[in-house]
Design an enzyme around this catalytic site. Structure first.
Site, mmCIF file in Angstrom:
data_model
loop_
_atom_site.group_PDB
_atom_site.id
_atom_site.type_symbol
_atom_site.label_atom_id
_atom_site.label_comp_id
_atom_site.label_asym_id
_atom_site.label_seq_id
_atom_site.Cartn_x
_atom_site.Cartn_y
_atom_site.Cartn_z
ATOM 1 N N SER A 11 -33.834 16.091 -13.253
ATOM 2 C CA SER A 11 -34.283 17.395 -12.762
ATOM 3 C C SER A 11 -33.781 18.518 -13.668
ATOM 4 C CB SER A 11 -33.733 17.635 -11.359
ATOM 5 O OG SER A 11 -32.322 17.680 -11.394
ATOM 6 N N TYR A 42 -33.956 19.217 -7.424
ATOM 7 C CA TYR A 42 -34.762 18.171 -6.780
ATOM 8 C C TYR A 42 -34.174 17.830 -5.400
ATOM 9 C CZ TYR A 42 -37.523 16.647 -10.922
ATOM 10 O OH TYR A 42 -38.391 16.546 -11.974
ATOM 11 N N GLY A 43 -32.848 17.964 -5.289
ATOM 12 C CA GLY A 43 -32.164 17.548 -4.063
ATOM 13 C C GLY A 43 -32.617 18.280 -2.813
ATOM 14 N N CYS A 73 -31.510 10.233 -12.640
ATOM 15 C CA CYS A 73 -31.388 11.130 -11.493
ATOM 16 C C CYS A 73 -31.472 10.283 -10.226
ATOM 17 C CB CYS A 73 -32.552 12.123 -11.543
ATOM 18 S SG CYS A 73 -32.626 13.235 -10.123
ATOM 19 N N THR A 75 -31.731 11.379 -7.151
ATOM 20 C CA THR A 75 -32.703 11.940 -6.214
ATOM 21 C C THR A 75 -34.128 11.550 -6.611
ATOM 22 O OG1 THR A 75 -31.194 13.835 -6.142
ATOM 23 C CG2 THR A 75 -33.317 14.083 -5.041
ATOM 24 N N CYS A 184 -24.747 11.913 -7.879
ATOM 25 C CA CYS A 184 -25.730 12.800 -8.511
ATOM 26 C C CYS A 184 -25.287 12.932 -9.957
ATOM 27 C CB CYS A 184 -25.712 14.167 -7.818
ATOM 28 S SG CYS A 184 -26.561 15.481 -8.742
ATOM 29 N N THR A 185 -26.232 12.834 -10.890
ATOM 30 C CA THR A 185 -25.842 12.770 -12.303
ATOM 31 C C THR A 185 -25.281 14.085 -12.835
ATOM 32 O OG1 THR A 185 -28.169 13.180 -12.901
ATOM 33 C CG2 THR A 185 -27.413 10.896 -12.869
HETATM 34 N N1 DGL Z 1 -29.217 15.056 -10.981
HETATM 35 C C1 DGL Z 1 -29.886 14.733 -9.799
HETATM 36 C C2 DGL Z 1 -29.337 13.491 -9.136
HETATM 37 O O1 DGL Z 1 -28.797 12.625 -9.780
HETATM 38 C C3 DGL Z 1 -30.240 15.780 -8.783
HETATM 39 C C4 DGL Z 1 -30.068 17.218 -9.086
HETATM 40 C C5 DGL Z 1 -30.997 18.132 -8.307
HETATM 41 O O2 DGL Z 1 -30.816 18.313 -7.103
HETATM 42 O O3 DGL Z 1 -31.904 18.637 -8.969
HETATM 43 O O4 DGL Z 1 -29.453 13.332 -7.946
#
Ligand code: DGL
Length: 263
Positions: A11, A42-43, A73, A75, A184-185
């Site tokens: 994201s 994205y979350g 990611c 999410t 979350c990454t």
């Molecule tokens: N980096 C994303 C993950 O691993 C999510 C970040 C977001 O919420 O955009 O879940």
């Protein structure tokens, strides 16, 4: 074909924590990175919205000649990886999920905390992961709205970030968690700050290195591992590319040209 690049998407900048692990393990691979920075977080988006974004980015990376896709990611993986695998059946696709299995094996207190996005924690895939691997431990989940936006802004240690993180971590520590999953990454970039907040016996677990190993296995199985000399990484952002260009040295340890991904 083995010299073709590997596509990696997130994201935003979070996937750079995974990209770093891939670069370390597979230095000969050319890497293409798309940060959907114009569409974070994205979350807090619907699975349908995330599926559409993932389909657009996957099409783009395929057009760029990517021989494999890493959905860096959590999410996006829970929302879209099944559709991506259905729509691109020939393509090796690596997704990722919070490290519940290794955390359940590692905990001594029997209490594990999960820091992740609302989307990941509410998903059926995450519920299935708990059913499968966490039957014998207590798992406490903590959604962390706001963290991603701060990391995207290049903030890894302001007083406001510290306060928000403390607010999310404190209840997990008070409940006796000795193992915290960074689900979350984006969150591995907060490890230095987190380490200041937790006792030394508490472990932080993320899956970046495991994702890199899984990519290595998939490429090896298909005789797709690159053999050439160490290779380049290219970057795209769906927000202002100069912003990602500016914070890249902090998150990626080197600068790079970032192009605009405007689809
Ligand atoms: N980096 C994303 C993950 O691993 C999510 C970040 C977001 O919420 O955009 O879940």
């Amino acid at each position: 074909m083995s010299e073709a690049p590997v596509g990696v998407m997130d994201s935003g900048v979070g996937g750079l924590s995974v990209l770093g692990e891939i670069r370390r393990l597979l230095p000969n691979e050319s890497l293409l990175y798309v940060g959907d920075c114009g569409h974070i977080p994205y979350g807090e988006k619907s699975p349908e919205y995330i599926r559409q974004r993932c389909a657009v980015i996957a099409d783009f990376l395929l057009d760029q000649g990517a021989k494999a896709l890493v959905v860096a990611c959590n999410t996006a993986t829970v929302a879209a990886v099944a559709d991506l695998r259905r729509d691109f059946p020939q393509w090796p696709i690596v997704g990722m999920e919070p490290a519940v299995k290794p955390a359940a094996a590692a905990t001594r207190s029997g209490i594990v905390g999960v820091l992740a996005t609302t989307g990941t924690l509410q998903s059926a895939k995450f519920a299935a992961l708990l059913d499968r691997f966490a039957a014998d431990v207590r798992v406490i989940t903590q959604p962390c709205p706001g963290l991603v936006e701060m990391i995207e802004a290049g903030d890894l240690h302001s007083p406001a970030l510290r306060q928000l993180l403390q607010h999310y971590v404190e209840p997990l520590l008070a409940a006796g968690c000795d193992t915290l999953i960074l689900g979350c990454t984006h969150y591995p970039f907060l490890k230095p700050l987190l380490q200041e907040m937790i006792a030394p016996h508490i472990s932080l677990i993320d899956t970046g290195a495991a994702v890199a190993r899984q990519l290595q296995r998939l490429l090896a199985d298909r005789a797709l591992l690159a053999e050439g000399p160490p290779s380049e990484t290219q970057f795209w952002s769906s927000a202002d590319p100069t912003h990602l260009g500016k914070i890249l040295p902090m998150l990626w340890q080197s600068s790079g040209v970032v192009r605009s991904f405007g689809l």
